[in-house]
Structures are given as structure tokens and as C-alpha cells.
Design an enzyme around this catalytic site. Structure first.
Site, PDB file in Angstrom:
ATOM      1  N   GLU A  42      19.160  72.330  77.152  1.00 57.59           N
ATOM      2  CA  GLU A  42      18.689  73.619  77.651  1.00 57.59           C
ATOM      3  C   GLU A  42      17.187  73.529  77.834  1.00 57.59           C
ATOM      4  O   GLU A  42      16.467  73.190  76.880  1.00 57.59           O
ATOM      5  CB  GLU A  42      19.038  74.742  76.669  1.00 57.59           C
ATOM      6  CG  GLU A  42      18.756  76.104  77.278  1.00 57.59           C
ATOM      7  CD  GLU A  42      18.306  77.145  76.269  1.00 57.59           C
ATOM      8  OE1 GLU A  42      18.464  78.338  76.539  1.00 57.59           O
ATOM      9  OE2 GLU A  42      17.789  76.766  75.207  1.00 57.59           O
ATOM     10  N   HIS A  73      25.153  83.292  76.591  1.00 54.44           N
ATOM     11  CA  HIS A  73      24.895  84.375  75.638  1.00 54.44           C
ATOM     12  C   HIS A  73      23.505  84.976  75.794  1.00 54.44           C
ATOM     13  O   HIS A  73      23.156  85.910  75.077  1.00 54.44           O
ATOM     14  CB  HIS A  73      25.078  83.823  74.219  1.00 54.44           C
ATOM     15  CG  HIS A  73      24.109  82.715  73.934  1.00 54.44           C
ATOM     16  ND1 HIS A  73      24.160  81.488  74.569  1.00 54.44           N
ATOM     17  CD2 HIS A  73      23.041  82.647  73.115  1.00 54.44           C
ATOM     18  CE1 HIS A  73      23.167  80.727  74.142  1.00 54.44           C
ATOM     19  NE2 HIS A  73      22.464  81.413  73.253  1.00 54.44           N
ATOM     20  N   ASP A  74      22.664  84.433  76.680  1.00 57.05           N
ATOM     21  CA  ASP A  74      21.314  84.961  76.900  1.00 57.05           C
ATOM     22  C   ASP A  74      21.186  85.734  78.207  1.00 57.05           C
ATOM     23  O   ASP A  74      20.105  86.239  78.516  1.00 57.05           O
ATOM     24  CB  ASP A  74      20.289  83.812  76.963  1.00 57.05           C
ATOM     25  CG  ASP A  74      20.162  83.048  75.656  1.00 57.05           C
ATOM     26  OD1 ASP A  74      20.442  83.630  74.587  1.00 57.05           O
ATOM     27  OD2 ASP A  74      19.783  81.858  75.709  1.00 57.05           O
ATOM     28  N   ASP A 112      19.385  73.076  72.274  1.00 55.83           N
ATOM     29  CA  ASP A 112      18.601  74.293  72.457  1.00 55.83           C
ATOM     30  C   ASP A 112      17.133  73.958  72.762  1.00 55.83           C
ATOM     31  O   ASP A 112      16.507  73.180  72.030  1.00 55.83           O
ATOM     32  CB  ASP A 112      18.691  75.098  71.142  1.00 55.83           C
ATOM     33  CG  ASP A 112      18.229  76.523  71.287  1.00 55.83           C
ATOM     34  OD1 ASP A 112      18.879  77.278  72.021  1.00 55.83           O
ATOM     35  OD2 ASP A 112      17.218  76.884  70.648  1.00 55.83           O
ATOM     36  N   ASP A 162      37.994  87.656  65.701  1.00 57.37           N
ATOM     37  CA  ASP A 162      37.938  87.826  64.254  1.00 57.37           C
ATOM     38  C   ASP A 162      39.348  87.646  63.683  1.00 57.37           C
ATOM     39  O   ASP A 162      40.301  88.226  64.208  1.00 57.37           O
ATOM     40  CB  ASP A 162      37.409  89.245  63.963  1.00 57.37           C
ATOM     41  CG  ASP A 162      37.401  89.575  62.473  1.00 57.37           C
ATOM     42  OD1 ASP A 162      37.524  88.634  61.667  1.00 57.37           O
ATOM     43  OD2 ASP A 162      37.265  90.765  62.138  1.00 57.37           O
ATOM     44  N   ASP A 170      35.301  84.442  63.999  1.00 59.03           N
ATOM     45  CA  ASP A 170      35.255  83.308  63.079  1.00 59.03           C
ATOM     46  C   ASP A 170      36.031  82.112  63.638  1.00 59.03           C
ATOM     47  O   ASP A 170      36.658  82.201  64.691  1.00 59.03           O
ATOM     48  CB  ASP A 170      35.784  83.724  61.696  1.00 59.03           C
ATOM     49  CG  ASP A 170      37.128  84.420  61.798  1.00 59.03           C
ATOM     50  OD1 ASP A 170      37.991  83.918  62.525  1.00 59.03           O
ATOM     51  OD2 ASP A 170      37.294  85.497  61.158  1.00 59.03           O
ATOM     52  N   ASP A 184      26.209  73.073  69.154  1.00 56.71           N
ATOM     53  CA  ASP A 184      24.867  73.479  69.543  1.00 56.71           C
ATOM     54  C   ASP A 184      23.878  72.788  68.603  1.00 56.71           C
ATOM     55  O   ASP A 184      24.043  72.842  67.379  1.00 56.71           O
ATOM     56  CB  ASP A 184      24.735  75.004  69.406  1.00 56.71           C
ATOM     57  CG  ASP A 184      23.920  75.609  70.523  1.00 56.71           C
ATOM     58  OD1 ASP A 184      22.803  75.113  70.738  1.00 56.71           O
ATOM     59  OD2 ASP A 184      24.379  76.566  71.157  1.00 56.71           O
TER      60      ASP A 184
HETATM   61  O1  TEU Z   1      17.226  80.186  74.458  1.00 54.09           O
HETATM   62  C1  TEU Z   1      15.985  79.784  74.948  1.00 54.09           C
HETATM   63  C2  TEU Z   1      15.364  80.737  75.818  1.00 54.09           C
HETATM   64  O2  TEU Z   1      14.426  80.390  76.492  1.00 54.09           O
HETATM   65  C3  TEU Z   1      15.905  82.104  75.791  1.00 54.09           C
HETATM   66  O3  TEU Z   1      15.261  82.679  74.733  1.00 54.09           O
HETATM   67  C4  TEU Z   1      15.704  82.809  77.051  1.00 54.09           C
HETATM   68  O4  TEU Z   1      14.552  82.382  77.701  1.00 54.09           O
HETATM   69  C5  TEU Z   1      15.534  84.251  76.819  1.00 54.09           C
HETATM   70  O5  TEU Z   1      16.657  84.736  76.169  1.00 54.09           O
HETATM   71  C6  TEU Z   1      15.404  84.945  78.104  1.00 54.09           C
HETATM   72  O6  TEU Z   1      14.673  86.108  77.904  1.00 54.09           O
HETATM   73  C7  TEU Z   1      17.758  79.513  73.384  1.00 54.09           C
HETATM   74  C8  TEU Z   1      19.048  80.169  72.950  1.00 54.09           C
HETATM   75  O7  TEU Z   1      19.986  80.055  73.986  1.00 54.09           O
HETATM   76  C9  TEU Z   1      18.769  81.582  72.555  1.00 54.09           C
HETATM   77  O8  TEU Z   1      19.937  82.288  72.236  1.00 54.09           O
HETATM   78  C10 TEU Z   1      17.846  81.534  71.366  1.00 54.09           C
HETATM   79  O9  TEU Z   1      17.473  82.836  71.017  1.00 54.09           O
HETATM   80  C11 TEU Z   1      16.590  80.721  71.643  1.00 54.09           C
HETATM   81  O10 TEU Z   1      16.867  79.483  72.290  1.00 54.09           O
HETATM   82  C12 TEU Z   1      15.907  80.366  70.358  1.00 54.09           C
HETATM   83  O11 TEU Z   1      16.683  79.454  69.652  1.00 54.09           O
END
Ligand code: TEU
Length: 558
Positions: free
Chosen positions: A252, A326-327, A202, A24, A32, A101
Site C-alpha cells: 500500500e 476499508h479506507d 500497510d 460475528d 471474529d 496485513d
Molecule cells: O492507510 C494509509 C493511508 O494513507 C490512509 O490513512 C488513507 O490515506 C486515509 O485513510 C485517507 O484519508 C493505511 C490503512 O489502510 C489505514 O486503515 C490505517 O489507518 C493507516 O494505514 C495507518 O495504519
């Protein structure tokens, strides 16, 4: 022997930035773009070549930017278009590329396209999304959303249901409509013309829907991925847009198989450069409740899955390599050992060597290079993620399949918020991330785990990642070699060999906190190799055993 073309994106190391949590610069509590610019020298130091920037577009932030309301504007939370252009310029000056992205399976429900589409049944954009009639007030079928509940949402004034694979605020675009595809392609061209160096796409294997699935009862197991036109649309995108630029693309792809990936990421360049597959991220899933009832994974399965992808794509397509994004929860807490400081450091390094010396392009997620860990998410109030909130509502409150405590145990292990806490820069308040109140609390362990204490220390996790990236650049066997698993049946170690031209690379990893003394290493001729990197003192390692969480990498001339 595959003599594939040398390509910069095969040789590059990618670093993913989740903008909201990186740096930030204003005291708003939100990361940011100017914050990112101020940290570019840190990334140079690490030695990465490419930044993948999670979405910075205009968005109501229901899913932290994966719900886009304008593809061509910057979210004011993150800055302005001028800030973005400055980031692009500043990165390019340092030889770093920027990959954006691309979230085009769905938009936000606040996107003007959807606002028009939903306004009436005969609006010209009605068919840009996927609308169906319900049955006596019930949705068209039982198809479930990835984020819990039905994949259909009833909407007035048209009186129909729209499809949303993710949150109800993320309606799916209708890719079968050529106008949608054209609009997406023009938007992509404008970003390329601005100078961006590629896209991470995505859930791009979900854009083509199976008509029979939408028309059937859509119960559990209804297929959402790899629909009938997926390859056709990506080939079209490639012809219309991608092939005209020197860029990199990574798709992805939940539910992608090796056979599908051979087409999506084929060496002939007809679709994308590489894919993110999910198989190694699902080994600790429960067969029924998935990530919400995690169980212990077996090293044997990890070896089998990674090996399948290494060998399966060899000679015809290209892999990506990732432990984190991030997931996903933090890898050191998931497959390593964060129970003591010593083992945290050792296992974080071991995991890095194990994966990033395989064949494929590495994707390092912010904080991974510091060995950042999962977060003590004790209460649902500690969380920020819509996936967690929706799953809580469905599994705990509605279906009562899990108790609240059980659910939080799962969140602690697998929740996405584990990856989303602020980057740990130094020991100042809020880890140097913000002068304000962070949108999500900083992991309390930032006093021990932070960049400032690592950047100058070659023995730190950061120092190890930096050295691995350097080794990839100086040893073509790491990028282009083949892959062979050794001692495949051993449940404690992960050992493999790579070969390229007259070089052989041997990667040895101990996935346990015990020494391994009963493997016969004599067949490996360890004395003939030169040590490239290890997570112990050179004087400590021995040829008849592996120390706890040890990794050791040797290069042989053959
Ligand atoms: O993620 C796709 C996805 O399949 C994820 O949702 C993942 O399977 C899940 O988090 C696991 O439980 C992408 C992005 O990386 C994610 O941040 C988004 O929320 C999602 O697509 C929708 O755009």
C-alpha cells in the site's frame, strides 16, 4: 510485446475481509475469525482465490487493528491462534489462500518495543523509534500527521518527541536501525512458516524517512513517502524473507508514482509483486482540504489516471485494481448512482466491469460484490473512525475551516466508516451480522441490499461479480492483454480495448444515467464480436447507443 511470466497472483481475484465487520459468531457485536470460517462457502461461491485479512493481531484498536501491540498473537476480540490456524486450514482446503496485513511502518504505543523505547533515553530500544528534541517545548518541526495535528508527540520521562505519521498511538518504527528490520523479518518468517500466503503491506513506502525532512521546518508538502532507502529495505526484505516462499505481496503506497512503482513492483521480482496506488482515489479531493471538502470528479481525469497506470506499468511491473477498501467510501455511491434501486444495480455492475477487466489483480472489498452503499452518517456520534474524530477536532473545532454541517457532508461522502458498517448477509436483525449489538450500526438499507437475496440470482450484483471472476479465469486476454483507450475525449463513456495473442476484448461503459446516442460506434464493428457480459437484457442493447449506466463486453478473434 511483453511476454511476462504467468504467475498465480496475476490470475487471482482477491477479496478483502475487514474482520470487525464481517461476521460475528459469539454475539459480542464484533466480527471474529470463527465468523469468517462460517462464511467461507459464500466466498467459494463468489469464486475468489485469495483473502486479504485486515489485521487480526493483538491491538488496543485505536485504529481498528492498524495499531498492533503484538505481531504474533491474535486479538482476543477476534479469537485465538487455534481459530486462526483453523481458518488457514479451512481456507486452504477450499483452495483459498490467506494474505495477512503487515503493519510495520508503526506499532501501537502499547507494543512492548515502544514501552521499552519510551522508558528512558538510554534504553537499548530507544533507537527503535524516531526521537528528537523539541524547541522550547515546541515539536522538532511543523510536520503534520495524516490523522491531523502534529506528527510529533512529546513524551516523558525521556523528555523528547517521537514521530507518528498517523495517530499519536501509532509511533513510527525506525527502519534505519538494522535490529528493527531483523525483528520484522523474523516475525514475517514465522507467519510464512505457519502457512500464510502473503502480505498486504500497510504504507510500506513510508518506512524510510527523509533525514532532511525531519531536520527541516517540515511545513506543508513535507514528503513522507518514497524515502531514500525505501527500495533498499524492500530489496533486503525480499532477499531475506520473501524470495524464500511462494507467496504474494502488495504494497500500500500513498504518494507512489508510476516511476517509483516500476521499481517497487518490478517484474524481476526484486521487491514486491504489486502496489496499491492512490491517484484514482484522490480525483474528488479539494486541493487544500483534501477529502474533507470533496468535489465532483471528472470522468476524463479518471480515464487519464487509470490509463496512465495501465500503460505505464505495461511490460515492466504489475498493477493492482481496486475501487474500495476499508479506507474508502463505497464506489457505487462515489462513481456510480445509488439514487434508485435500478441504477444502483446497473452502475455497480458497470463499475466492476470497467475496472476489473483491466490489466492487474482485482481486490474486491467485502460488500462491494453486493453493491453496498455509503451510510447516512448524520452526526459525529454516528462515526467510529479516529481519522474522522481527529479531523473534526482540527478542522471544525480548532481551525474553524469548516462548519459542523459542512464537515458531516464530507464525512457522508468520503468518511472511512462508510466502508466499515457490518456486512449485509440477510434480512434478519442486524443483517445477520450479529446476535448482539453491533460495534457500528448496520446500514439501514440491509432489507433491500443483502447477500441472501443475491447469491442465487444471476442478475444480481453478486451474480455479475461471480461471472466477471469466471471470465478472468477463462480469457487470458483479461489478465495478460495490453490496454488502449478509445473515444478518449468523450466525457460520458469509458471505452477501452485489450489485446492478447489472437483475441481482442472490448469494454464499453456508460458513466451517466442518460442514453448516449451520438457516438459513432460503427468503427468498433460490434457485430463481429461475441457478447461476454452486459448489465442489460441482451435483447435491450443496441449497436447505435448506450443505455443508462450500461456496460457491454465483447470478445473478438483477430
Ligand atoms: O492507510 C494509509 C493511508 O494513507 C490512509 O490513512 C488513507 O490515506 C486515509 O485513510 C485517507 O484519508 C493505511 C490503512 O489502510 C489505514 O486503515 C490505517 O489507518 C493507516 O494505514 C495507518 O495504519
Amino acid at each position: 510485446m511483453a511476454a511476462e511470466k504467468k504467475q498465480w497472483w496475476r490470475e487471482a481475484a482477491v477479496y478483502q475481509i475487514y474482520p470487525r465487520s464481517f461476521q460475528d459468531s459469539t454475539g459480542s457485536g464484533e466480527g471474529d475469525i470463527r465468523g469468517i470460517i462460517s462464511r467461507l462457502d459464500y466466498l467459494c461461491r463468489l469464486g475468489i482465490d485469495v483473502i486479504w485479512l485486515s489485521p487480526v493481531y493483538e491491538s488496543p484498536m485505536v485504529d481498528n487493528g492498524y495499531d498492533i501491540s503484538d505481531y504474533e498473537r491474535i486479538n482476543p476480540l477476534f479469537g485465538s491462534m487455534e481459530d486462526f490456524e483453523l481458518l488457514l486450514k479451512s481456507a486452504h482446503q477450499r483452495g483459498i489462500k490467506i494474505v495477512m496485513d503487515l503493519v510495520v511502518n508503526h506499532t501501537s504505543d502499547k507494543h512492548p518495543w515502544f514501552i521499552e523505547s519510551r522508558s528512558s533515553r538510554n534504553n537499548p530500544k530507544r533507537d527503535w523509534y524516531i526521537w528528537r528534541d523539541g524547541y522550547a517545548g515546541d515539536p522538532p518541526n511543523k510536520m503534520g500527521s495524516v490523522f491531523s495535528g502534529s506528527a510529533w508527540q512529546y513524551d516523558e520521562p525521556g523528555g523528547q518527541f517521537y514521530l507518528h505519521f498517523f495517530a499519536r498511538e501509532q509511533p513510527d518504527l525506525n527502519w534505519d536501525n538494522p535490529q528493527v528490520r531483523d525483528a520484522v523479518y523474523s516475525m514475517m518468517k514465522r507467519w510464512f512458516d505457519k502457512g500464510v500466503d502473503g502480505f498486504r503491506m500497510d504504507v510500506i513506502n513510508m518506512i524510510s524517512k527523509f533525514p532532511q525532512v525531519l531536520a527541516s521546518n517540515g511545513g506543508p508538502g513535507a514528503s513522507m513517502s518514497n524515502g531514500p532507502e525505501a527500495h533498499e529495505y524492500l530489496r533486503e526484505m525480499n532477499r531475506e524473507v520473501l524470495s524464500h516462499y511462494d507467496i504474494m505481496t502488495v504494497g500500500e503506497m500513498p504518494g507512489v508514482t508510476v516511476d517509483e512503482a516500476k521499481k517497487y513492483a518490478a517484474d524481476d521480482g526484486s521487491e514486491l509483486n504489486m502496489v496499491f496506488q492512490f491517484e484514482h482515489m484522490e480525483l474528488d479531493n479539494d486541493p487544500r482540504l483534501g477529502k474533507w471538502a470533496p468535489r465532483r470528479y471528472r470522468l476524463h481525469d479518471l480515464k487519464a489516471v487509470l490509463g496512465k497506470w495501465q500503460c505505464g506499468l505495461y511490460g515492466s511491473a504489475w498493477n493492482s485494481l481496486y475501487w474500495n477498501n476499508h479506507d474508502q467510501p463505497r464506489v457505487v455511491s462515489r462513481f456510480g448512482d445509488d439514487s434508485t434501486e435500478e441504477y444502483r444495480v446497473k452502475s455497480a455492475k458497470m463499475l466492476a466491469a470497467c475496472l476489473y477487466l483491466m490489466r492487474g489483480t482485482p481486490f474486491i472489498y467485502q460488500g462491494e460484490e453486493l453493491g453496498m452503499t455509503n451510510v447516512p452518517l448524520e452526526k459525529i456520534e454516528d462515526c467510529r473512525d479516529i481519522e474522522i474524530f481527529n479531523a473534526y477536532r482540527e478542522l471544525v473545532e480548532e481551525k474553524k475551516l469548516l462548519g459542523p454541517k459542512q464537515f458531516m457532508e464530507a464525512v457522508k461522502k468520503r468518511g472511512r466508516d462508510n466502508a466499515r458498517t457490518p456486512m449485509q448477509w440477510d434480512i434478519s436483525p442486524n443483517s445477520g451480522f450479529t446476535a448482539g449489538k453491533p460495534w457500528i450500526p448496520v446500514n439501514p438499507n440491509y432489507q433491500t441490499i443483502n447477500a441472501a437475496s443475491q447469491v442465487d440470482d444471476p442478475l444480481s450484483v453478486f451474480g455479475f461479480y461471480r461471472e466477471l471472476i469466471r471470465l478472468r479465469k477463462t480469457n487470458p486476454v483479461i489478465v495478460y492483454g495490453d490496454y488502449e483507450l478509445l473515444f478518449g475525449d468523450d466525457e460520458r463513456s469509458f471505452i477501452y480495448r485489450r489485446r492478447y495473442e489472437d483475441k481482442e476484448l472490448l469494454v464499453i461503459c456508460n458513466f451517466t444515467r442518460e442514453s448516449i446516442v451520438d457516438i459513432d460506434f460503427s468503427v468498433l464493428n460490434l457485430d463481429n464480436g461475441s457478447l461476454l457480459i452486459t448489465n442489460y437484457d441482451e435483447a435491450e442493447i443496441m449497436n447505435d447507443r448506450l443505455l443508462p449506466w450500461e456496460t457491454r463486453v465483447l470478445l473478438f478473434s483477430v
